[in-house]
Design a protein around this motif. Structure first.
Motif, mmCIF file in Angstrom:
data_model
loop_
_atom_site.group_PDB
_atom_site.id
_atom_site.type_symbol
_atom_site.label_atom_id
_atom_site.label_comp_id
_atom_site.label_asym_id
_atom_site.label_seq_id
_atom_site.Cartn_x
_atom_site.Cartn_y
_atom_site.Cartn_z
ATOM 1 N N SER A 64 -27.273 3.319 -30.270
ATOM 2 C CA SER A 64 -25.839 3.081 -30.153
ATOM 3 C C SER A 64 -25.170 4.203 -29.369
ATOM 4 N N PRO A 65 -24.285 3.872 -28.445
ATOM 5 C CA PRO A 65 -23.549 4.910 -27.723
ATOM 6 C C PRO A 65 -22.436 5.542 -28.561
ATOM 7 N N GLN A 66 -22.052 4.885 -29.688
ATOM 8 C CA GLN A 66 -20.945 5.370 -30.509
ATOM 9 C C GLN A 66 -21.310 5.382 -31.994
ATOM 10 N N GLU A 68 -21.492 6.349 -35.870
ATOM 11 C CA GLU A 68 -20.673 7.008 -36.882
ATOM 12 C C GLU A 68 -21.644 7.523 -37.936
ATOM 13 N N ASN A 87 -18.544 11.746 -35.627
ATOM 14 C CA ASN A 87 -19.155 11.031 -34.512
ATOM 15 C C ASN A 87 -19.429 12.005 -33.377
ATOM 16 N N LYS A 88 -20.173 11.546 -32.391
ATOM 17 C CA LYS A 88 -20.613 12.408 -31.291
ATOM 18 C C LYS A 88 -19.471 12.886 -30.403
ATOM 19 N N TYR A 89 -18.310 12.273 -30.505
ATOM 20 C CA TYR A 89 -17.205 12.592 -29.609
ATOM 21 C C TYR A 89 -16.117 13.420 -30.277
ATOM 22 N N THR A 133 -21.908 1.533 -34.036
ATOM 23 C CA THR A 133 -20.771 0.681 -33.726
ATOM 24 C C THR A 133 -21.297 -0.505 -32.942
ATOM 25 N N THR A 135 -20.971 -3.696 -30.627
ATOM 26 C CA THR A 135 -20.044 -4.268 -29.643
ATOM 27 C C THR A 135 -20.685 -5.513 -29.037
#
Length: 142
Positions: A64-66, A68, A87-89, A133, A135
């Motif tokens: 997953s790029p996002q 949690e 999260n990574k961001y 996440t 999508t």
């Protein structure tokens, strides 16, 4: 003399409610079918003295790029309780009860939990949880 604080990472099925058990079983089956998503808590038992700090390790792997990442605490004879999310961001959220002494920083493959100034009341089972996440898939899973 300081008391010993015991922190556990293993899943105790007898302590998990039937609904939660179904969720864990589903997650295990899903991981076996789609091995891209997993968490690993390498140290199943940690003991440290009251007043010290400890870091609980959690490694994760996801496509997953996002993702949690969450930490939960479960005290004896209680349900798991949400502690914090990362999260990574740089997204962070701590439950009000876990703001002062509990912290976590996520990297590309780990999300360790640091507990400062340990209290005997911190003795519990700690769960690291990955929630990718989703999508582009609006179908209901059965």
């Amino acid at each position: 003399m300081n008391d010993l604080v015991c922190l556990l990472f293993q899943s105790h099925v007898k302590m998990i409610t039937p609904m939660l058990l179904k969720l864990f079983i589903f997650a295990s089956v899903y991981q076996e079918c789609h091995g891209e998503e997993r968490v690993d808590q390498p140290d199943p038992h940690i003991a440290e003295f009251e007043g010290r700090s400890v870091t609980l390790q959690c490694k994760y792997k996801t496509t997953s790029p996002q993702p949690e990442l969450f930490w939960y605490i479960q005290k004896e004879n209680h349900f798991p309780k949400y502690m914090l999310k990362r999260n990574k961001y740089g997204g962070e959220d701590n439950d009000a009860q876990f703001q002062e002494r509990f912290d976590s920083n996520v990297s590309s493959d780990s999300v360790p939990l640091t507990i400062k100034n340990l209290h005997v009341s911190d003795s519990a089972v700690y769960y690291c949880v990955l929630q990718p996440t989703v999508t582009g898939n609006t179908r209901t899973l059965h």
